[in-house]
Design a protein around this motif. Structure first.
Motif, PDB file in Angstrom:
ATOM      1  N   LYS A 282      38.930  28.482  42.758  1.00 56.69           N
ATOM      2  CA  LYS A 282      38.838  29.198  44.044  1.00 56.69           C
ATOM      3  C   LYS A 282      40.221  29.377  44.674  1.00 56.69           C
ATOM      4  O   LYS A 282      40.505  30.402  45.291  1.00 56.69           O
ATOM      5  N   ALA A 283      41.072  28.370  44.503  1.00 52.22           N
ATOM      6  CA  ALA A 283      42.427  28.445  45.071  1.00 52.22           C
ATOM      7  C   ALA A 283      43.238  29.558  44.398  1.00 52.22           C
ATOM      8  O   ALA A 283      43.970  30.301  45.066  1.00 52.22           O
ATOM      9  N   ARG A 284      43.082  29.700  43.067  1.00 51.25           N
ATOM     10  CA  ARG A 284      43.801  30.764  42.350  1.00 51.25           C
ATOM     11  C   ARG A 284      43.333  32.144  42.812  1.00 51.25           C
ATOM     12  O   ARG A 284      44.154  33.046  43.021  1.00 51.25           O
ATOM     13  N   VAL A 285      42.034  32.299  42.970  1.00 48.56           N
ATOM     14  CA  VAL A 285      41.489  33.587  43.430  1.00 48.56           C
ATOM     15  C   VAL A 285      41.985  33.891  44.843  1.00 48.56           C
ATOM     16  O   VAL A 285      42.359  35.022  45.158  1.00 48.56           O
ATOM     17  N   ALA A 286      42.022  32.864  45.687  1.00 48.59           N
ATOM     18  CA  ALA A 286      42.494  33.040  47.063  1.00 48.59           C
ATOM     19  C   ALA A 286      43.966  33.425  47.102  1.00 48.59           C
ATOM     20  O   ALA A 286      44.411  34.126  48.019  1.00 48.59           O
ATOM     21  N   GLN A 287      44.727  33.004  46.064  1.00 51.71           N
ATOM     22  CA  GLN A 287      46.157  33.328  46.007  1.00 51.71           C
ATOM     23  C   GLN A 287      46.417  34.723  45.458  1.00 51.71           C
ATOM     24  O   GLN A 287      47.558  35.178  45.424  1.00 51.71           O
ATOM     25  N   GLY A 288      45.358  35.421  44.995  1.00 52.01           N
ATOM     26  CA  GLY A 288      45.515  36.791  44.531  1.00 52.01           C
ATOM     27  C   GLY A 288      45.298  37.012  43.051  1.00 52.01           C
ATOM     28  O   GLY A 288      45.365  38.156  42.567  1.00 52.01           O
ATOM     29  N   VAL A 289      45.016  35.955  42.302  1.00 52.80           N
ATOM     30  CA  VAL A 289      44.725  36.117  40.874  1.00 52.80           C
ATOM     31  C   VAL A 289      43.367  36.796  40.719  1.00 52.80           C
ATOM     32  O   VAL A 289      42.396  36.397  41.366  1.00 52.80           O
ATOM     33  N   LYS A 290      43.295  37.827  39.884  1.00 47.22           N
ATOM     34  CA  LYS A 290      42.024  38.521  39.663  1.00 47.22           C
ATOM     35  C   LYS A 290      41.044  37.593  38.965  1.00 47.22           C
ATOM     36  O   LYS A 290      41.429  36.786  38.111  1.00 47.22           O
ATOM     37  N   GLU A 292      38.819  38.041  36.677  1.00 47.13           N
ATOM     38  CA  GLU A 292      38.744  38.140  35.214  1.00 47.13           C
ATOM     39  C   GLU A 292      39.997  37.596  34.531  1.00 47.13           C
ATOM     40  O   GLU A 292      40.014  37.427  33.297  1.00 47.13           O
ATOM     41  N   GLU A 293      41.049  37.301  35.311  1.00 43.55           N
ATOM     42  CA  GLU A 293      42.292  36.785  34.727  1.00 43.55           C
ATOM     43  C   GLU A 293      42.482  35.284  34.940  1.00 43.55           C
ATOM     44  O   GLU A 293      43.457  34.692  34.456  1.00 43.55           O
ATOM     45  N   VAL A 294      41.543  34.665  35.671  1.00 48.39           N
ATOM     46  CA  VAL A 294      41.652  33.217  35.943  1.00 48.39           C
ATOM     47  C   VAL A 294      41.646  32.428  34.636  1.00 48.39           C
ATOM     48  O   VAL A 294      42.391  31.446  34.478  1.00 48.39           O
ATOM     49  N   SER A 295      40.839  32.866  33.665  1.00 50.07           N
ATOM     50  CA  SER A 295      40.707  32.120  32.405  1.00 50.07           C
ATOM     51  C   SER A 295      41.992  32.136  31.583  1.00 50.07           C
ATOM     52  O   SER A 295      42.120  31.377  30.612  1.00 50.07           O
ATOM     53  N   PHE A 296      42.946  32.974  31.952  1.00 47.76           N
ATOM     54  CA  PHE A 296      44.230  33.006  31.241  1.00 47.76           C
ATOM     55  C   PHE A 296      45.229  32.008  31.829  1.00 47.76           C
ATOM     56  O   PHE A 296      46.326  31.831  31.288  1.00 47.76           O
ATOM     57  N   GLN A 297      44.842  31.390  32.968  1.00 52.84           N
ATOM     58  CA  GLN A 297      45.668  30.318  33.553  1.00 52.84           C
ATOM     59  C   GLN A 297      45.481  29.069  32.681  1.00 52.84           C
ATOM     60  O   GLN A 297      44.351  28.693  32.361  1.00 52.84           O
ATOM     61  N   LEU A 298      46.583  28.438  32.307  1.00 51.68           N
ATOM     62  CA  LEU A 298      46.517  27.327  31.355  1.00 51.68           C
ATOM     63  C   LEU A 298      45.561  26.216  31.814  1.00 51.68           C
ATOM     64  O   LEU A 298      44.745  25.723  31.032  1.00 51.68           O
ATOM     65  N   ALA A 299      45.669  25.841  33.083  1.00 50.50           N
ATOM     66  CA  ALA A 299      44.853  24.719  33.584  1.00 50.50           C
ATOM     67  C   ALA A 299      43.395  25.113  33.788  1.00 50.50           C
ATOM     68  O   ALA A 299      42.536  24.240  33.946  1.00 50.50           O
ATOM     69  N   TYR A 300      43.105  26.440  33.769  1.00 50.66           N
ATOM     70  CA  TYR A 300      41.738  26.905  34.049  1.00 50.66           C
ATOM     71  C   TYR A 300      41.228  27.834  32.938  1.00 50.66           C
ATOM     72  O   TYR A 300      40.482  28.766  33.174  1.00 50.66           O
ATOM     73  N   SER A 301      41.659  27.532  31.730  1.00 48.35           N
ATOM     74  CA  SER A 301      41.236  28.330  30.573  1.00 48.35           C
ATOM     75  C   SER A 301      39.788  28.016  30.216  1.00 48.35           C
ATOM     76  O   SER A 301      39.193  27.061  30.732  1.00 48.35           O
TER      77      SER A 301
END
Length: 390
Positions: A282-290, A292-301
């Motif tokens: 939720k924090a990544r999405v709130a920071q502007g990450v799309k 569908e792209e959250v899963s490409f974040q290493l810690a949230y794959s």
């Protein structure tokens, strides 16, 4: 007993002082009749006399009345010179007989004076009225000092060193005073002083409970605050004291707030790693990450999501909920009977969290095929079986 003795003393004083005052006025010819006649004559001539003449005459008769009044009061003061000191001493004893003796004295004096003023045998400006008026002021002062001391005791009360929860001593003290005072005032004619005292004490009790937030308790602070505000709310609902309606509503609000905090804090434990993972999403999405792209974040794959969901098989979740129930049951005080309420609130919050996790998986990990090991139906059955088996 002291209350009955004070009533008896006051009842016997009235005829004694009234008889003596009437005798003095008659024997020394201090009757106000002559002045009354003259005042009536002036009143009858009011329409024809100039305004400044009426003002001077009114002032003249006012001072005449004072001069007639003064000898009576002076004689009675000398005759009954020991009355006021003796009454002061007696009231002091009555105050000490009972922990709330000063309230008994105040109520008894209030009622006696009003009864005396309403009596046909009482003189309108009697010497006794003056003495009792002084005693009433003294009683009010003693009562206010007592309430001030009681408020300070409640606010500064230290928590018992081995306290594991339950109702605080300050709440019990407040309840004790209110029970006593309401029973005492069932037949009382006035309650203005008591209403002010109730509000002061309620404010001190709320302050005492609020101070728990900085106390080093061995149990959950929100749990203790929830129980105590709930207890006060139920108590005030039962008593139906008009001046405390606002405090009753405040207690209900505070009880609800702390139950919510208690539930949320404890619910984080059965699914702690899942909570932590999705808070990060939720924090990544709130920071502007799309999404569908959250899963490409290493810690949230997807791999990290799969790892964290595998740590919570259905059997483990049920076991964790059973442990949580036992822990809540151990610390909640049985007197308040809040266990069913808290457990239901936890079930509702758990369901809300589960639905939020499912929604985030659908939005941020669509098509991954990753799902939690337990379904909504499983979750409901876990709560149901725990409730029925306890």
């Amino acid at each position: 007993v002291s209350e009955q003795m004070l009533e008896q003393v006051l009842r016997e004083l009235q005829p004694l002082c009234t008889t003596e005052q009437r005798f003095i006025e008659k024997f020394f010819q201090l009757s106000h009749d002559a002045a009354d006649v003259q005042v009536l004559e002036v009143t009858g001539q009011r329409a024809s006399a100039p305004p400044h003449v009426i003002a001077y005459l009114s002032l003249f008769f006012f001072f005449l009345f004072l001069r007639l009044e003064e000898p009576t009061t002076q004689l009675l003061s000398e005759i009954f010179s020991c009355l006021e000191p003796e009454l002061r001493g007696f009231l002091d004893i009555c105050n000490k007989v009972h922990p709330f003796g000063c309230l008994q004295v105040l109520v008894t004096l209030n009622d006696s004076i009003f009864e005396m003023w309403g009596s046909s045998s009482a003189l309108p400006s009697s010497f006794l009225n003056t003495v009792l008026g002084n005693m009433l002021l003294l009683a009010k002062s003693s009562f206010n000092k007592f309430i001030g001391t009681l408020c300070k005791e409640i606010e500064e009360a230290k928590m018992p060193s081995k306290m594991k929860g339950g109702i605080l001593p300050s709440v019990s003290r407040f309840e004790e005073f209110v029970n006593f005072s309401e029973e005492l005032l069932r037949t009382a004619r006035r309650r203005g002083e008591l209403d002010k005292a109730h509000l002061r004490l309620a404010g001190s009790v709320f302050s005492s409970i609020n101070s728990l937030s900085s106390a080093n308790l061995k149990v959950n602070t929100d749990m203790v605050m929830m129980e105590n505000f709930h207890h006060i709310h139920c108590f005030l609902c039962q008593k139906k004291i008009h001046c405390l309606e606002g405090k009753k509503r405040e207690a209900k609000q505070r009880y609800s707030e702390h139950m919510e905090k208690y539930v949320i804090e404890y619910l984080g434990q059965p699914l702690e790693k899942l909570n932590h993972f999705f808070e990060g999403v939720k924090a990544r999405v709130a920071q502007g990450v799309k999404e569908e792209e959250v899963s490409f974040q290493l810690a949230y794959s997807k791999q990290e999501l799969r790892k964290v969901t595998e740590k919570y098989p259905g059997k483990e979740v049920k076991r964790a909920l059973e442990t949580l129930y036992r822990k809540i049951h151990k610390y909640l005080s049985p007197e308040e009977n809040l266990l069913p309420v808290v457990w239901h609130a936890m079930e509702q919050e758990f369901i809300r969290q589960y639905q939020e996790f499912e929604d985030l998986i659908q939005r941020c990990y669509a098509g991954s095929g990753i799902a939690m090991d337990f379904t909504m139906e499983d979750l409901l059955s876990y709560f149901n079986s725990i409730t029925l088996s306890n």
